[in-house]
Design a protein around this motif. Structure first.
Motif, PDB file in Angstrom:
ATOM      1  N   THR A 277       0.832  -1.202   0.000  1.00 27.66           N
ATOM      2  CA  THR A 277       0.000   0.000   0.000  1.00 27.66           C
ATOM      3  C   THR A 277       0.868   1.253   0.000  1.00 27.66           C
ATOM      4  OG1 THR A 277      -1.737  -1.174   1.217  1.00 27.66           O
ATOM      5  CG2 THR A 277      -1.862   1.230   1.160  1.00 27.66           C
ATOM      6  N   GLY A 278       1.918   1.249   0.850  1.00 26.18           N
ATOM      7  CA  GLY A 278       2.814   2.401   0.880  1.00 26.18           C
ATOM      8  C   GLY A 278       3.526   2.591  -0.443  1.00 26.18           C
ATOM      9  N   ALA A 279       3.999   1.469  -1.045  1.00 24.46           N
ATOM     10  CA  ALA A 279       4.697   1.557  -2.326  1.00 24.46           C
ATOM     11  C   ALA A 279       3.757   2.010  -3.430  1.00 24.46           C
ATOM     12  CB  ALA A 279       5.309   0.208  -2.683  1.00 24.46           C
ATOM     13  N   PHE A 280       2.522   1.488  -3.422  1.00 22.84           N
ATOM     14  CA  PHE A 280       1.555   1.879  -4.445  1.00 22.84           C
ATOM     15  C   PHE A 280       1.233   3.367  -4.353  1.00 22.84           C
ATOM     16  CE2 PHE A 280      -2.741   2.516  -6.067  1.00 22.84           C
ATOM     17  CZ  PHE A 280      -2.668   1.905  -7.316  1.00 22.84           C
TER      18      PHE A 280
ATOM     19  N   ALA B  35      10.425  19.017  -7.282  1.00 25.19           N
ATOM     20  CA  ALA B  35      10.254  17.581  -7.519  1.00 25.19           C
ATOM     21  C   ALA B  35      11.089  16.752  -6.548  1.00 25.19           C
ATOM     22  CB  ALA B  35      10.628  17.239  -8.961  1.00 25.19           C
ATOM     23  N   VAL B  36      12.191  17.307  -6.089  1.00 19.54           N
ATOM     24  CA  VAL B  36      13.026  16.599  -5.113  1.00 19.54           C
ATOM     25  C   VAL B  36      12.251  16.370  -3.812  1.00 19.54           C
ATOM     26  CG1 VAL B  36      15.116  16.718  -3.703  1.00 19.54           C
ATOM     27  CG2 VAL B  36      15.176  17.467  -6.099  1.00 19.54           C
ATOM     28  N   PHE B  37      11.482  17.379  -3.399  1.00 17.91           N
ATOM     29  CA  PHE B  37      10.689  17.250  -2.176  1.00 17.91           C
ATOM     30  C   PHE B  37       9.588  16.201  -2.356  1.00 17.91           C
ATOM     31  CE2 PHE B  37      12.617  21.421  -1.832  1.00 17.91           C
ATOM     32  CZ  PHE B  37      12.991  21.471  -0.500  1.00 17.91           C
ATOM     33  N   VAL B  38       9.024  16.140  -3.550  1.00 22.40           N
ATOM     34  CA  VAL B  38       8.011  15.132  -3.832  1.00 22.40           C
ATOM     35  C   VAL B  38       8.640  13.740  -3.822  1.00 22.40           C
ATOM     36  CG1 VAL B  38       6.230  14.388  -5.442  1.00 22.40           C
ATOM     37  CG2 VAL B  38       6.749  16.817  -5.219  1.00 22.40           C
ATOM     38  N   LEU B  39       9.833  13.630  -4.391  1.00 21.15           N
ATOM     39  CA  LEU B  39      10.543  12.356  -4.398  1.00 21.15           C
ATOM     40  C   LEU B  39      10.838  11.881  -2.981  1.00 21.15           C
ATOM     41  CD1 LEU B  39      12.022  10.119  -5.956  1.00 21.15           C
ATOM     42  CD2 LEU B  39      14.054  11.594  -5.981  1.00 21.15           C
ATOM     43  N   VAL B  40      11.251  12.804  -2.132  1.00 24.06           N
ATOM     44  CA  VAL B  40      11.512  12.470  -0.731  1.00 24.06           C
ATOM     45  C   VAL B  40      10.234  11.964  -0.062  1.00 24.06           C
ATOM     46  CG1 VAL B  40      12.080  13.454   1.527  1.00 24.06           C
ATOM     47  CG2 VAL B  40      13.481  14.018  -0.465  1.00 24.06           C
ATOM     48  N   THR B  41       9.105  12.590  -0.395  1.00 22.96           N
ATOM     49  CA  THR B  41       7.822  12.137   0.157  1.00 22.96           C
ATOM     50  C   THR B  41       7.537  10.703  -0.259  1.00 22.96           C
ATOM     51  OG1 THR B  41       6.979  14.404  -0.008  1.00 22.96           O
ATOM     52  CG2 THR B  41       5.368  12.663   0.358  1.00 22.96           C
ATOM     53  N   GLY B  42       7.751  10.406  -1.539  1.00 23.23           N
ATOM     54  CA  GLY B  42       7.511   9.056  -2.035  1.00 23.23           C
ATOM     55  C   GLY B  42       8.408   8.026  -1.373  1.00 23.23           C
TER      56      GLY B  42
ATOM     57  N   GLY C  88      12.592  19.202   3.802  1.00 23.95           N
ATOM     58  CA  GLY C  88      12.743  17.919   3.133  1.00 23.95           C
ATOM     59  C   GLY C  88      12.567  16.741   4.074  1.00 23.95           C
ATOM     60  N   VAL C  89      13.173  16.824   5.268  1.00 22.89           N
ATOM     61  CA  VAL C  89      13.038  15.739   6.245  1.00 22.89           C
ATOM     62  C   VAL C  89      11.589  15.638   6.723  1.00 22.89           C
ATOM     63  CG1 VAL C  89      13.815  14.825   8.460  1.00 22.89           C
ATOM     64  CG2 VAL C  89      15.436  15.999   6.966  1.00 22.89           C
ATOM     65  N   GLY C  90      10.935  16.778   6.899  1.00 24.93           N
ATOM     66  CA  GLY C  90       9.530  16.770   7.285  1.00 24.93           C
ATOM     67  C   GLY C  90       8.655  16.127   6.224  1.00 24.93           C
ATOM     68  N   MET C  91       8.978  16.388   4.941  1.00 22.96           N
ATOM     69  CA  MET C  91       8.206  15.794   3.856  1.00 22.96           C
ATOM     70  C   MET C  91       8.404  14.285   3.779  1.00 22.96           C
ATOM     71  SD  MET C  91       6.371  18.123   2.666  1.00 22.96           S
ATOM     72  CE  MET C  91       5.724  17.288   1.219  1.00 22.96           C
ATOM     73  N   PHE C  92       9.543  13.791   4.251  1.00 21.58           N
ATOM     74  CA  PHE C  92       9.779  12.352   4.282  1.00 21.58           C
ATOM     75  C   PHE C  92       8.703  11.641   5.108  1.00 21.58           C
ATOM     76  CE2 PHE C  92      11.638   8.516   6.139  1.00 21.58           C
ATOM     77  CZ  PHE C  92      12.209   7.908   5.036  1.00 21.58           C
ATOM     78  N   PHE C  93       8.256  12.290   6.180  1.00 23.77           N
ATOM     79  CA  PHE C  93       7.248  11.691   7.060  1.00 23.77           C
ATOM     80  C   PHE C  93       5.827  12.164   6.734  1.00 23.77           C
ATOM     81  CE2 PHE C  93      11.159  11.701   9.652  1.00 23.77           C
ATOM     82  CZ  PHE C  93      11.226  10.351   9.976  1.00 23.77           C
ATOM     83  N   SER C  94       5.670  13.113   5.818  1.00 22.96           N
ATOM     84  CA  SER C  94       4.379  13.779   5.625  1.00 22.96           C
ATOM     85  C   SER C  94       3.273  12.841   5.152  1.00 22.96           C
ATOM     86  CB  SER C  94       4.523  14.950   4.642  1.00 22.96           C
ATOM     87  OG  SER C  94       4.859  14.478   3.348  1.00 22.96           O
ATOM     88  N   ALA C  95       3.616  11.798   4.401  1.00 25.19           N
ATOM     89  CA  ALA C  95       2.615  10.828   3.954  1.00 25.19           C
ATOM     90  C   ALA C  95       2.945   9.436   4.478  1.00 25.19           C
ATOM     91  CB  ALA C  95       2.533  10.824   2.428  1.00 25.19           C
ATOM     92  N   GLY C  96       3.739   9.370   5.529  1.00 25.00           N
ATOM     93  CA  GLY C  96       4.188   8.084   6.063  1.00 25.00           C
ATOM     94  C   GLY C  96       3.080   7.206   6.597  1.00 25.00           C
ATOM     95  N   ALA C  97       1.970   7.801   6.990  1.00 22.74           N
ATOM     96  CA  ALA C  97       0.863   7.008   7.537  1.00 22.74           C
ATOM     97  C   ALA C  97      -0.006   6.392   6.456  1.00 22.74           C
ATOM     98  CB  ALA C  97       0.005   7.878   8.459  1.00 22.74           C
ATOM     99  N   SER C  98       0.299   6.631   5.186  1.00 24.44           N
ATOM    100  CA  SER C  98      -0.525   6.098   4.094  1.00 24.44           C
ATOM    101  C   SER C  98      -0.517   4.580   4.072  1.00 24.44           C
ATOM    102  CB  SER C  98      -0.018   6.641   2.745  1.00 24.44           C
ATOM    103  OG  SER C  98      -0.126   8.039   2.688  1.00 24.44           O
ATOM    104  N   GLY C  99       0.673   3.980   4.174  1.00 21.74           N
ATOM    105  CA  GLY C  99       0.762   2.529   4.169  1.00 21.74           C
ATOM    106  C   GLY C  99       0.029   1.888   5.329  1.00 21.74           C
TER     107      GLY C  99
ATOM    108  N   GLY D 172       9.661   8.270   1.544  1.00 21.20           N
ATOM    109  CA  GLY D 172       9.171   8.139   2.913  1.00 21.20           C
ATOM    110  C   GLY D 172       7.967   7.220   3.002  1.00 21.20           C
ATOM    111  N   MET D 173       7.084   7.260   2.013  1.00 21.72           N
ATOM    112  CA  MET D 173       5.907   6.391   2.019  1.00 21.72           C
ATOM    113  C   MET D 173       6.312   4.924   1.951  1.00 21.72           C
ATOM    114  SD  MET D 173       3.550   8.674  -0.547  1.00 21.72           S
ATOM    115  CE  MET D 173       2.024   7.768  -0.440  1.00 21.72           C
ATOM    116  N   VAL D 174       7.296   4.625   1.099  1.00 24.30           N
ATOM    117  CA  VAL D 174       7.762   3.238   0.969  1.00 24.30           C
ATOM    118  C   VAL D 174       8.448   2.782   2.251  1.00 24.30           C
ATOM    119  CG1 VAL D 174       9.284   1.679  -0.290  1.00 24.30           C
ATOM    120  CG2 VAL D 174       8.017   3.453  -1.530  1.00 24.30           C
TER     121      VAL D 174
END
Length: 438
Positions: free
Chosen positions: A152-155, A279-286, A339-350, A288-290
């Protein structure tokens, strides 16, 4: 029968086949590929915000509405379209939806004014409406239950990676060929993927990978509306998973939409450089989700409630880092903290997706993930860009972004309530399942 849930027992985990069939990974790759196209079509707009603002003299509120209308359409239509997909066929629905958003993105390329662009963007949202819920339902139906948070996190991270490609490629194309070409390029990629998916993925081949129990349960998708609602909202904890997931996604949605503009206004970057940097910040978010999804799976092997604890920790980390970051003076340290904050910003998705899958019956997983998508969009993704734009028109973009990090605090409260009820809810569902089997 309806009250079955999908929390794997220790015996089920041990009985799970160790090797996942290659075709399952092919389906996963193609389904994620279409998700990339979905978000490339959605987020390319953010890369050309500065150009559209100059071309049509748009306010931040109008710019935000072009982004939010997609999430709004997704939120409004995801549930009914996902229910139809469960009945009509998930693969056929995926192909139709992807074709629609690709053609609508092409419509964005030929729009001549704000009204036409808004209409085209609305059709992008209509096409994307049920894709996330139907796509993840297809993936989870052919993989072991033990991988749910990770998958789910990877998707869902595919959305972040698609946003990266949409913003970076869109910004580069727009800088050299204009913003219309940026939309055209995204549309072309989507059409190619639709054709490939149509010939590779079929309902028959998917059925061969699904457990026999799921095939028997498949008749359950034609249950009554009342029974469906009972399955989707059977416990307090599943409602908390919906709410917490939706609210916590307000942060990445707002930051993804406005980061190119933030970098352009406060760091003096050109359109293409701002888009690539954002886009780097978005990549970091992704990423983080995985990572966060996999971490939640590992932590909850022996204690099922730890998925909730992980979700709470990710929300609190996001709040702390972004609240500090957006209040710092412009400079490298500010960008690092953001950037570090964005790493965790969608972490609860999985963890959220795994909780929903565990608390709802497999035959209605498309509808369950549609409900999760509905919450994600109406509580987080849809209001994020336009609400930030409205506030930015009054107190400036930086002031608006400083308020965004408070959303995860509310999400953490929802996850905390869900955690307190999760064990009891699962035990109660187990009892009802055994009773129904007798």
């Amino acid at each position: 029968m309806l009250m079955q849930h999908a929390e794997p027992t220790t015996g089920e985990i041990l009985a799970t086949q160790a090797d996942v069939p290659v075709y399952a990974w092919v389906v996963f790759a193609l389904t994620v590929g279409l998700l990339l196209s979905d978000y490339m079509s959605r987020q390319v707009l953010n890369a050309v915000f500065p150009l559209l603002k100059a071309t049509w003299e748009l306010s931040d509120t109008r710019l935000g509405s072009l982004s939010s209308v997609v999430a709004l359409m997704v939120g409004v239509l995801t549930f009914p379209l996902s229910v139809l997909a469960d009945r009509w066929g998930r693969v056929k629905s995926i192909v139709l939806m992807a074709a629609m958003w690709s053609l609508a993105t092409l419509g964005c390329a030929i729009a001549t004014n704000y009204g036409e662009m808004l209409l085209a963007r609305a059709f992008v949202g209509i096409g994307e409406a049920a894709y996330g819920s139907v796509g993840i339902a297809v993936v989870l139906s052919i993989f072991p239950a033990r991988l749910r948070s990770t998958l789910t996190g990877a998707f869902m991270a595919g959305g972040a990676f698609g946003s990266v490609l949409g913003m970076a490629l869109g910004g580069a194309v727009a800088a050299h060929l204009g913003w219309r070409s940026a939309f055209g390029a995204m549309a072309a990629m989507g059409i190619v993927l639709v054709i490939v998916y149509r010939f590779v993925v079929t309902e028959k081949r998917l059925a061969l990978l699904q457990p026999a129990s799921m095939s028997r349960q498949g008749l359950g998708v034609r249950m009554s509306f009342r029974a469906l609602m009972k399955g989707l909202f059977s416990t307090k904890s599943v409602v908390c998973a919906y709410v917490g997931s939706g609210i916590h996604l307000l942060v990445p949605a707002a930051v993804w939409a406005w980061m190119p503009s933030f970098l352009s206004r406060y760091y003096g970057m050109t359109t293409d450089k701002a888009a690539i940097s954002a886009a780097v910040f978005v990549l970091v978010t992704g990423l983080g989700m995985v990572v966060c999804g996999n971490l939640a799976d590992r932590l909850s092997k022996k204690a099922r409630e730890k998925k909730w604890g992980a979700a709470i920790a990710f929300c609190l980390a996001c709040f702390t880092l972004l609240a500090i970051g957006f209040r710092m003076p412009a400079g490298p340290l500010q960008l690092v903290l953001i950037g570090v904050g964005m790493f965790f910003s969608a972490g609860a998705s999985g963890p959220s997706g795994a909780m929903v899958a565990n608390l709802t019956p497999p035959p209605i997983h498309s509808s369950a993930f549609a409900t999760l998508t509905l919450a994600n969009n109406l509580l987080g993704l849809a209001p994020a860009a336009v609400l930030t734009g409205i506030i930015a028109d009054r107190i400036g973009l930086l002031g608006a972004l400083q308020l965004v990090p408070f959303a995860p605090l509310i999400a953490a409260v929802a996850f905390f309530i869900g955690k307190r009820n999760y064990g009891g809810d699962l035990d109660r569902l187990d009892a009802l399942r055994e009773q129904a089997a007798c």
